[in-house]
Design a protein around this motif. Structure first.
Motif, mmCIF file in Angstrom:
data_model
loop_
_atom_site.group_PDB
_atom_site.id
_atom_site.type_symbol
_atom_site.label_atom_id
_atom_site.label_comp_id
_atom_site.label_asym_id
_atom_site.label_seq_id
_atom_site.Cartn_x
_atom_site.Cartn_y
_atom_site.Cartn_z
ATOM 1 N N ILE A 288 -118.009 -63.649 -37.508
ATOM 2 C CA ILE A 288 -119.387 -63.223 -37.761
ATOM 3 C C ILE A 288 -119.599 -61.745 -37.413
ATOM 4 O O ILE A 288 -120.216 -60.998 -38.165
ATOM 5 C CB ILE A 288 -120.363 -64.106 -36.956
ATOM 6 N N CYS B 299 -119.713 -71.165 -33.918
ATOM 7 C CA CYS B 299 -119.620 -71.343 -35.380
ATOM 8 C C CYS B 299 -118.647 -72.478 -35.724
ATOM 9 O O CYS B 299 -117.458 -72.382 -35.450
ATOM 10 C CB CYS B 299 -119.157 -70.049 -36.049
ATOM 11 N N PRO B 300 -119.137 -73.561 -36.334
ATOM 12 C CA PRO B 300 -118.255 -74.689 -36.633
ATOM 13 C C PRO B 300 -117.192 -74.356 -37.679
ATOM 14 O O PRO B 300 -116.156 -75.008 -37.736
ATOM 15 C CB PRO B 300 -119.220 -75.769 -37.148
ATOM 16 N N CYS C 104 -125.436 -69.846 -34.942
ATOM 17 C CA CYS C 104 -125.219 -68.455 -34.495
ATOM 18 C C CYS C 104 -126.562 -67.743 -34.310
ATOM 19 O O CYS C 104 -126.747 -67.004 -33.343
ATOM 20 C CB CYS C 104 -124.349 -67.715 -35.506
ATOM 21 N N PHE D 224 -131.250 -64.983 -41.533
ATOM 22 C CA PHE D 224 -131.002 -65.219 -42.968
ATOM 23 C C PHE D 224 -132.057 -64.509 -43.790
ATOM 24 O O PHE D 224 -133.171 -64.287 -43.349
ATOM 25 C CB PHE D 224 -131.026 -66.721 -43.271
ATOM 26 N N LEU E 227 -115.969 -68.682 -38.309
ATOM 27 C CA LEU E 227 -116.050 -67.455 -39.110
ATOM 28 C C LEU E 227 -116.121 -66.237 -38.210
ATOM 29 O O LEU E 227 -116.617 -66.300 -37.079
ATOM 30 C CB LEU E 227 -117.278 -67.511 -40.023
ATOM 31 N N LEU F 176 -126.056 -64.708 -44.399
ATOM 32 C CA LEU F 176 -126.353 -64.317 -43.022
ATOM 33 C C LEU F 176 -126.349 -62.787 -42.930
ATOM 34 O O LEU F 176 -125.466 -62.137 -43.486
ATOM 35 C CB LEU F 176 -125.277 -64.892 -42.102
ATOM 36 N N CYS G 22 -120.013 -69.598 -45.139
ATOM 37 C CA CYS G 22 -121.039 -69.936 -44.136
ATOM 38 C C CYS G 22 -121.817 -71.153 -44.650
ATOM 39 O O CYS G 22 -122.248 -71.188 -45.802
ATOM 40 C CB CYS G 22 -121.980 -68.751 -43.943
ATOM 41 N N ILE G 23 -121.977 -72.151 -43.765
ATOM 42 C CA ILE G 23 -122.665 -73.377 -44.191
ATOM 43 C C ILE G 23 -124.143 -73.384 -43.759
ATOM 44 O O ILE G 23 -124.806 -74.407 -43.811
ATOM 45 C CB ILE G 23 -121.941 -74.632 -43.671
ATOM 46 N N LYS G 24 -124.629 -72.225 -43.301
ATOM 47 C CA LYS G 24 -126.052 -72.010 -42.976
ATOM 48 C C LYS G 24 -126.577 -73.027 -41.952
ATOM 49 O O LYS G 24 -127.701 -73.532 -42.080
ATOM 50 C CB LYS G 24 -126.951 -72.079 -44.232
ATOM 51 N N CYS G 25 -125.737 -73.322 -40.960
ATOM 52 C CA CYS G 25 -126.164 -74.290 -39.943
ATOM 53 C C CYS G 25 -127.145 -73.658 -38.959
ATOM 54 O O CYS G 25 -127.876 -74.371 -38.270
ATOM 55 C CB CYS G 25 -124.950 -74.846 -39.202
ATOM 56 N N GLY G 26 -127.102 -72.344 -38.839
ATOM 57 C CA GLY G 26 -128.060 -71.641 -37.984
ATOM 58 C C GLY G 26 -127.698 -71.585 -36.505
ATOM 59 O O GLY G 26 -128.451 -71.038 -35.698
HETATM 60 S S1 SF4 Z 1 -124.811 -70.214 -39.880
HETATM 61 FE FE1 SF4 Z 1 -123.315 -71.645 -38.986
HETATM 62 S S2 SF4 Z 1 -121.538 -71.511 -40.351
HETATM 63 FE FE2 SF4 Z 1 -122.811 -69.742 -40.810
HETATM 64 S S3 SF4 Z 1 -121.936 -68.113 -39.560
HETATM 65 FE FE3 SF4 Z 1 -123.632 -69.039 -38.376
HETATM 66 S S4 SF4 Z 1 -122.672 -70.616 -37.091
HETATM 67 FE FE4 SF4 Z 1 -121.182 -70.049 -38.706
#
Ligand code: SF4
Ligand code: SF4
Length: 205
Positions: A179, A173-174, A194, A205, A177, A156, A188-192
């Motif tokens: 950020i 952010c699950p 944020c 990203f 983190l 990220l 970071c689990i790249k959930c997107g």
């Molecule tokens: S992508 Fe998801 S896990 Fe990564 S910083 Fe953003 S919210 Fe958190």
């Protein structure tokens, strides 16, 4: 996240519960291991936030009843995570190796995977309910493996000049983190989430 991400949680229930009657379902875990080791060298923990059935279960099921408390910092420490990783992998390896000689090997090994899935999912659901949905994911052995393999990949990026420090990103952010402080994080689990919520388009990203 992907369009199918919210629906994947059913798979972990099928393996954990259905596997008690049909141990062959446990071999689904091998598919999970393969996906993890194929994706993590390029995308780090992307699998956790997009394809992990357990992650989907806690994010879209358990989160509805979760107390949503702070995840203890100790859960993120590699001093805690590495022993858990080696203990669980060692235990599974030992159980599989000691089952290879004997009768009904296929079913017995399948049941080992089923039990691993059932036990870890039960812990994840309990922690998700009484702490935070992704509390388990902070020290999950598969998450730790992905972090070690590709924690510095597909990170990220935070454009600090655009950021107004509203912290909306951190609220969604699950993984809880930091950020705005650190931007990229190997967990970071790249959930997107944020990226989608940032009103200043400061994250990508
Ligand atoms: S992508 Fe998801 S896990 Fe990564 S910083 Fe953003 S919210 Fe958190
Ligand atoms: S949501 Fe965007 S603007 Fe707000 S703190 Fe996060 S990165 Fe900064």
């Amino acid at each position: 996240m992907l369009k199918i991400t919210p629906y994947l949680g059913i798979l972990v229930l099928i393996v954990s519960i259905g596997g008690l009657w049909y141990p062959a379902l446990g071999y689904f875990m091998l598919l999970i291991f393969a996906a993890i080791f194929l994706s993590s060298p390029f995308r780090g923990r992307w699998f956790c936030g997009n394809l992990c059935p357990r992650g989907s279960l806690v994010d879209f099921g358990v989160s509805k009843i979760s107390k949503k408390r702070k995840i203890p910092d100790a859960f993120r420490s590699l001093w805690v995570r590495l022993p858990i990783f080696f203990l669980m992998m060692g235990f599974m390896g030992y159980r599989v190796a000691s089952t290879i000689v004997g009768l009904n090997t296929f079913e017995k090994i399948g049941m080992i995977f089923v039990m691993m899935c059932l036990v870890t999912t039960s812990i994840a659901v309990l922690l998700g309910t009484f702490l935070s949905p992704r509390a388990w994911c902070s020290f999950c052995p598969m998450g730790t493996a992905q972090r070690l393999i590709g924690g510095n990949k597909y990170q990220l990026k935070l454009e600090k000049d655009k950021c107004v420090n509203c912290k909306k990103c951190e609220k969604v952010c699950p993984m809880q983190l930091k950020i705005c402080q650190t931007g990229a994080n190997p967990d970071c689990i790249k959930c997107g989430r944020c990226v989608s919520i940032c009103p200043r388009d400061a994250l990508h990203f």
